[in-house]
Design an enzyme around this catalytic site. Structure first.
Site, PDB file in Angstrom:
ATOM      1  N   SER A  41      49.183   3.465   9.694  1.00  0.00           N
ATOM      2  CA  SER A  41      48.693   4.843   9.706  1.00  0.00           C
ATOM      3  C   SER A  41      48.611   5.282   8.250  1.00  0.00           C
ATOM      4  CB  SER A  41      49.695   5.724  10.466  1.00  0.00           C
ATOM      5  OG  SER A  41      49.500   7.088  10.178  1.00  0.00           O
ATOM      6  N   TYR A  96      58.410   8.313  12.734  1.00  0.00           N
ATOM      7  CA  TYR A  96      57.057   7.734  12.732  1.00  0.00           C
ATOM      8  C   TYR A  96      56.705   7.264  11.318  1.00  0.00           C
ATOM      9  CZ  TYR A  96      52.019   7.443  13.870  1.00  0.00           C
ATOM     10  OH  TYR A  96      50.730   7.017  14.085  1.00  0.00           O
TER      11      TYR A  96
END
Ligand code: NAD
Length: 260
Positions: A142, A155
């Site tokens: 990401s 995350y």
């Protein structure tokens, strides 16, 4: 047909980014394995691909379950003779300020993103070494593999961790012709993102439109979401690249939100 007859296992492929990669890989001639939590959902996506003329099978695989991962990969090897590509993509998101985050939720996030990446990598690397065919392992990182945002501690930690894992796999895999890279997308409108828009609006005390404009897309060059097609094209490029020149890297697709 850039991926003709390549066997590709894609985790979390019953939805969102993984699903689109599966569809595009099948169009490029790959035999795709939809590996997801619920067998019926995996089989439904596989059936759609088969109906459009592709080759696909569904496998039940919770990526944090060691036995299920090993068994799922063994099923694929038995059916199709080996594994050429792994897309370690399964993931979830939990939005919370760090001071309110439970240890259980921290561990859950790290388990899905990092234990899952490790277990699927180990099983697929073993199969790739055994067949002698080499292979390509691609992690769904990401922009949060490089940047931080508030409310996303586990995350961001996990996505940064994938970069380290990919570098080790590149070094250890080279002698067996196994390459490893990370794709780092910006925000993509999938169920994972649709769920967090109202959650972020509530936690930050702003409207959903403001979350999209001022949180998610603020740093992009054009205020645009990245699309599942953008990510799938990158996954085709990485898997079809023909040498070890491109290994241990991360490629960001984010409308300029993050520039390396
Ligand atoms: P999604 O919610 O649409 O799909 C995720 C899929 O993963 C679902 O099919 C779900 O069933 C599956 N899954 C969840 N836990 C699993 C487990 N333990 N084992 C196997 N499968 C599991 O989400 P998405 O947006 O397509 O996300 C896919 C990946 O892309 C994730 O790793 C996510 O972090 C990453 N990513 C997403 C975005 C985005 O903006 N959507 C941006 C960057 C990275």
């Amino acid at each position: 047909m850039l991926l003709k007859d390549k066997v590709a296992i894609i985790t979390g492929a019953a939805s969102g980014i993984g699903r689109e990669i599966a569809i595009e890989y099948a169009r490029q001639g790959a035999k795709v394995v939809i590996a997801d939590l619920v067998l019926a959902a995996a089989q439904a996506t596989a059936a759609e691909i088969v109906q459009s003329g592709g080759l696909a099978m569904g496998v039940a695989m919770n990526v944090v379950d060691e036995a299920q991962v090993d068994q799922g990969v063994a099923e694929v090897v038995a059916a199709w003779g080996g594994v050429d590509i792994l897309i370690s993509n399964a993931g979830i998101q939990i939005i919370s300020p760090l001071v309110e985050l439970s240890l259980d939720n921290w561990k859950k996030m790290l388990a899905i993103h990092l234990d899952g990446a490790f277990l699927t990598t180990r099983a697929c690397m073993r199969a790739m070494i055994q067949s002698g065919r080499g292979g390509s392992i691609i992690y769904m990182g990401s922009v949060h593999s490089h940047e931080a945002s508030p409310l996303k501690a586990p995350y961001v930690a996990a996505k940064h961790g994938l970069i380290g894992l990919a570098k080790v796999v590149a070094k250890e895999g080279a002698k067996d012709n196994i390459r490893s890279n990370v794709i780092c997308p910006g925000f993509v409108r999938t169920p994972l993102v649709d769920k967090q828009i109202p959650e972020q609006a509530k936690t930050l005390g702003i409207s959903e439109a403001e979350v999209i404009k001022n949180v998610m897309l603020k740093e992009t060059v054009d205020g645009e979401f990245t699309t599942v097609q953008d990510v799938a094209q990158t996954a085709i490029f990485l898997a079809s690249f023909s040498s070890n020149a491109l290994t241990g890297q991360s490629i960001t697709v984010s409308h300029g939100w993050h520039m390396q």
